[in-house]
Enzyme design. Structure first.
Site, PDB file in Angstrom:
ATOM      1  CE  LYS A  49       4.370   2.342  -3.745  1.00 23.61           C
ATOM      2  NZ  LYS A  49       4.076   2.609  -5.164  1.00 23.61           N
ATOM      3  CD  GLN A  93       5.482   5.048  -7.539  1.00 26.64           C
ATOM      4  OE1 GLN A  93       5.644   3.928  -7.061  1.00 26.64           O
ATOM      5  NE2 GLN A  93       4.461   5.820  -7.200  1.00 26.64           N
ATOM      6  CG  ASP A 116       1.986  -1.560  -9.128  1.00 31.95           C
ATOM      7  OD1 ASP A 116       1.661  -1.184  -7.993  1.00 31.95           O
ATOM      8  OD2 ASP A 116       2.985  -1.141  -9.746  1.00 31.95           O
TER       9      ASP A 116
HETATM   10  N1  GUN Z   1       1.534   5.760  -8.710  1.00 31.05           N
HETATM   11  C1  GUN Z   1       0.511   6.077  -7.886  1.00 31.05           C
HETATM   12  N2  GUN Z   1       0.034   4.958  -7.281  1.00 31.05           N
HETATM   13  C2  GUN Z   1       0.777   3.925  -7.742  1.00 31.05           C
HETATM   14  C3  GUN Z   1       0.767   2.533  -7.494  1.00 31.05           C
HETATM   15  O1  GUN Z   1      -0.037   2.003  -6.723  1.00 31.05           O
HETATM   16  N3  GUN Z   1       1.706   1.804  -8.159  1.00 31.05           N
HETATM   17  C4  GUN Z   1       2.592   2.357  -9.024  1.00 31.05           C
HETATM   18  N4  GUN Z   1       3.453   1.552  -9.643  1.00 31.05           N
HETATM   19  N5  GUN Z   1       2.621   3.653  -9.283  1.00 31.05           N
HETATM   20  C5  GUN Z   1       1.719   4.431  -8.635  1.00 31.05           C
END
Ligand code: GUN
Length: 278
Positions: A49, A93, A116
């Site tokens: 990311k 996350q 998100d």
């Molecule tokens: N953990 C697994 N997928 C995601 C996601 O799309 N966003 C976040 N913040 N954590 C994750």
């Protein structure tokens, strides 16, 4: 039949080039990521990311907190980022360590910075069809379907998996695109009976081999959301032999995964616009 490969990697590159233009037009934007603990997969995702964010001209604020961080300490950090004017978008996350309530964390992020789209108020907007922010993976699925001109109005769409992050929002978006949507899950009695009816099949269970070739209608469009690390390498939730039956199919890797990251950055741009234009 050998399915047309739906190239999410190539589409993500196009999307990210457009995002770089949007970020430049905004005069830059700030994305804060918060990673608590030592989960190896989470570390990989955060690195990916950051790389994509930086390449698009997004200023990434990299917050790392030890496994022993208390819930109060994490909530205080989120509050600090909510009140930081240089931060447009926040991502915590998941999963967080077991001693921290995921629900409290999700509710703590300011909805206008919720890149998100996990906050209940943003989930509610999505359910009502008035969303500004859309969970990145579900948005990535929809953008791949659109890129390949897959007709959705009146189509039989079957979503396998009912997670808050993928299955539920993907089902809502497909319904809003006028598909007839069936959601299947671990307690579904006869999965194949449903999947065999699908014109569009979205599989997001996190289990390799969830869908095999005998469970797919000839010519169907199959979107494989799974990313599973196995002894045989990275595989999806759908058996590769399904490509002999499907009309179009996303590969793993190189399908939905790259689009998730591109769509996360699209949401960051939306967050920045929301905050600056009201
Ligand atoms: N953990 C697994 N997928 C995601 C996601 O799309 N966003 C976040 N913040 N954590 C994750």
């Amino acid at each position: 039949m050998t399915a047309i490969v739906m190239d999410g990697k190539a589409l993500a590159e196009k999307v990210r080039a457009k995002i770089a233009e949007d970020v430049a037009a905004l005069g830059g934007l700030g994305l804060a990521t918060v990673l608590v603990g030592d989960d190896p997969a989470s570390h990989i995702y955060i690195e990916l990311k950051h790389k994509a964010a930086t390449a698009a001209g997004v200023r990434a604020v990299d917050v790392r907190m030890p496994e022993a961080t208390s819930e109060a300490e994490l909530l205080a950090k989120i509050d600090e980022l909510n009140n930081d004017d240089t931060v447009d978008a926040i991502l915590v996350q998941l999963p967080v360590p077991d001693h921290i309530s995921e629900d409290k964390v999700i509710r703590a992020v300011a909805p206008e910075k919720d890149v998100d789209c996990f906050h209940p108020s943003n989930v509610g907007e999505l359910a009502l069809g008035s969303a500004v922010l859309i969970p990145a993976t579900a948005l990535g699925v929809m953008e791949i379907l659109q890129e390949y001109n897959v007709p959705l109005a009146g189509a039989e769409a079957v979503v396998v998996g009912r997670s808050d992050i993928v299955g539920k929002p993907a089902a809502a978006l497909l319904q809003q695109a006028n598909a007839t949507v069936t959601v299947c899950h671990s307690r579904t009695k006869d999965l194949a009976a449903h999947t065999l009816r699908a014109d569009v099949l979205v599989v997001a269970t996190g289990r390799p081999g969830t869908v095999t070739a005998d469970m797919v209608k000839s010519g169907a469009v199959v979107i494989d959301v799974g990313i599973n690390r196995t002894d045989a390498g990275v595989v999806g939730d759908v058996d590769r032999a399904v490509a002999e039956v499907a009309g179009m199919m996303t590969p793993v890797p190189g399908g939905v995964g790259p689009m998730t990251i591109a769509c996360l950055l699209e949401n960051a741009v939306r967050c920045a616009r929301l905050r600056r234009n009201g």
